[in-house]
Structure formats: structure tokens, C-alpha cells
Design a protein around this motif. Structure first.
Motif, PDB file in Angstrom:
ATOM      1  N   GLN A 177      53.538  46.884  34.380  1.00 58.84           N
ATOM      2  CA  GLN A 177      52.143  47.304  34.542  1.00 58.84           C
ATOM      3  C   GLN A 177      51.227  46.763  33.451  1.00 58.84           C
ATOM      4  O   GLN A 177      50.001  46.903  33.546  1.00 58.84           O
ATOM      5  N   LEU A 178      51.791  46.155  32.421  1.00 61.57           N
ATOM      6  CA  LEU A 178      50.985  45.572  31.353  1.00 61.57           C
ATOM      7  C   LEU A 178      50.729  44.102  31.640  1.00 61.57           C
ATOM      8  O   LEU A 178      51.503  43.445  32.329  1.00 61.57           O
ATOM      9  N   THR A 179      49.648  43.579  31.085  1.00 64.52           N
ATOM     10  CA  THR A 179      49.351  42.166  31.268  1.00 64.52           C
ATOM     11  C   THR A 179      50.300  41.312  30.432  1.00 64.52           C
ATOM     12  O   THR A 179      51.018  41.818  29.557  1.00 64.52           O
ATOM     13  N   GLU A 190      53.995  42.324  36.719  1.00 67.22           N
ATOM     14  CA  GLU A 190      54.580  42.515  38.043  1.00 67.22           C
ATOM     15  C   GLU A 190      54.079  41.490  39.054  1.00 67.22           C
ATOM     16  O   GLU A 190      54.731  41.251  40.078  1.00 67.22           O
ATOM     17  N   THR A 216      48.904  41.132  35.307  1.00 71.41           N
ATOM     18  CA  THR A 216      50.018  42.043  35.033  1.00 71.41           C
ATOM     19  C   THR A 216      51.350  41.340  35.292  1.00 71.41           C
ATOM     20  O   THR A 216      51.463  40.481  36.172  1.00 71.41           O
ATOM     21  N   ASN A 253      52.021  42.535  26.912  1.00 74.34           N
ATOM     22  CA  ASN A 253      53.466  42.495  26.689  1.00 74.34           C
ATOM     23  C   ASN A 253      53.805  41.779  25.393  1.00 74.34           C
ATOM     24  O   ASN A 253      54.606  42.256  24.583  1.00 74.34           O
TER      25      ASN A 253
END
Length: 251
Positions: A94-96, A147, A145, A100
Motif C-alpha cells: 500500500q506504500l509507494t 501493489e 504504490t 518503501n
């Protein structure tokens, strides 16, 4: 005289009477890329987990820069400069991309993750994080993100977070696993670049990658060292040929 950064002697691991790794000795020369290969069931993953301290050996000794690390935990070894990756990409989905890498940069500082600190403090970390994002070719997706990335780009992101810890030695567990042909060349080049000034040990099934990338190769078979040397040497070893062809023939 060779300068060895990581050495294992007599490394053995038994599970309820089954010996997965038996009396393995391994020496990684500083500044080289070293591969650990072998057919399925050869003990590569067990050996890798022993070296990175995710498994406790039944016997043997492991030394990092001459220091006995056999009894240390994985996090303690990481603080000494030995960092590993995993077969499954380990990023925060969920983080960019930038977030990260910035988290990994924060961890390298040796303190907390600074979740309660001001955005100004975090912005001070962004130049290094951006540098790493660019180093692995992800600058065009820095605000995307994790993902949403392709599998190959997730592995590139994982490499950036590993480099953020500024390791002296990196241990990569099947970095090409699950990749399409178009990603393999790019990740191979990234590993080669990342290895400059570092030592790398990788477990890898793709023998083309091993031939192209690695200075030295250790071949395992049934938990024991079968052969060791450069690719030209081990690829011509009759025992290695039999191990791979025999394995394929019984698949």
C-alpha cells in the motif's frame, strides 16, 4: 592470499533424523558474486537459511569478517552488514515506491521508523531514497504504490530497499524466480551494478544467469558440496552434468 568475507565450516542441519545439509564448507571472497546452485532437493534453501541465521545449524561454524556469528540472530547479523532478500517479494504493497525505500533508509539510521516525526524530518531522507529509486530504474513510478507494479519491478524495488541498508554483503534468494525473459536481463544488470563494492551470494536456478553473472559457483547435491569453481569448470564436471541430467530424467 584470498580475502574471505563469509566462511562456513562443517555446516550441518538435521530435521528429525533427516540430514538436509551435511558438512558443508563455503568461503565467499570479498567483492565477488558467488552462486549456490543444485537440482531440486539439493539443500540450497536450507544452506541459505543457515547462513542468514533463519535456521540454527545442528553443527558447524559461520564467520563474517572473521567473527563467529553462528549463535547470532538474523537482525543482529543484518546490523553487521549482511542482508538477505526472499523468494517472495517483501515490500509494503500500500506504500509507494519512494515510501518503501524511504522506510528502509530510516531503518539504516538505527533508530525508530519515525512515524510520529514531522514531514520535514522525513523529507531529509528523500535525496538518498530517490537516489536508490533511480539506481534501480524506478524513477518513473516513484509515486506508484508497490501493489501496482509488475513482478519484475517489485523485485527491483526489493533490491532498492536492500541497498538502502547499505549492506557489505547481500544474499539473494532466487532473484529471478517467476520472471519473464524481458525482466531477467534488467535484474541481472541491476545485481551486477549493486555488487560493485559489495559481495553477493545468490541461490539461482537459471543457469544462464549464473553463467553470465557469477565469479564462482558452489554446487550442492543431497546436502553436500558436489563441486566448486567458475562456471566453465563446474559446467564440465561429469558429476554436475549427471546431477542435473539425472534429476531431469527422474522428474
Amino acid at each position: 592470499m584470498a580475502d574471505y568475507i563469509l566462511q562456513a565450516e562443517g555446516l550441518t542441519k538435521q530435521f528429525s533424523g533427516f540430514t538436509a545439509v551435511s558438512d558443508v564448507s563455503l568461503s565467499l571472497e570479498r567483492g565477488t558474486i558467488h552462486a549456490l546452485i543444485g537440482p531440486n532437493g539439493a539443500g540450497k534453501t536450507t544452506c541459505f537459511n543457515l547462513l542468514t541465521k533463519f535456521l540454527k545449524p545442528s553443527a558447524g561454524e559461520i564467520r563474517l569478517n572473521g567473527r563467529d556469528i553462528t549463535g547470532l540472530s538474523p537482525d543482529a547479523v543484518a546490523r553487521l552488514g549482511m542482508v538477505r532478500s526472499f523468494q517472495i517479494s517483501a515490500v509494503f504493497p500500500q506504500l509507494t515506491v519512494l515510501e518503501n525505500v524511504r522506510l528502509a533508509v530510516q531503518r539504516r539510521r538505527g533508530g525508530s521508523f519515525d512515524f510520529w516525526r514531522s514531514k520535514g524530518v522525513l523529507r531529509d531522507l528523500e535525496p538518498r531514497a530517490l537516489e536508490l529509486v533511480e539506481a534501480v530504474g524506478l524513477e518513473d513510478v516513484a509515486d506508484v504504490t508497490a501493489e501496482a507494479l509488475s513482478y519484475g519491478r517489485k523485485r527491483a524495488l526489493e533490491l532498492a530497499t536492500t541497498l538502502a541498508l547499505d549492506p557489505e554483503i547481500m544474499l539473494l534468494d532466487e532473484p529471478m524466480a517467476g520472471m519473464g525473459h524481458e525482466d531477467i536481463g534488467r535484474i541481472t544488470n541491476l545485481i551486477r551494478t549493486a555488487a560493485q563494492g559489495r559481495t553477493v551470494l545468490l541461490v539461482e536456478h537459471n543457469l544462464g544467469v549464473v553463467a553470465n553473472l557469477c565469479d564462482r559457483i558452489t554446487v550442492l547435491m543431497r546436502g553436500e558440496v558436489l563441486a566448486e569453481g567458475d562456471y566453465a569448470t563446474v559446467s564440465k564436471d561429469p558429476r554436475v552434468i549427471e546431477a542435473y541430467i539425472g534429476s531431469a530424467g527422474h522428474a
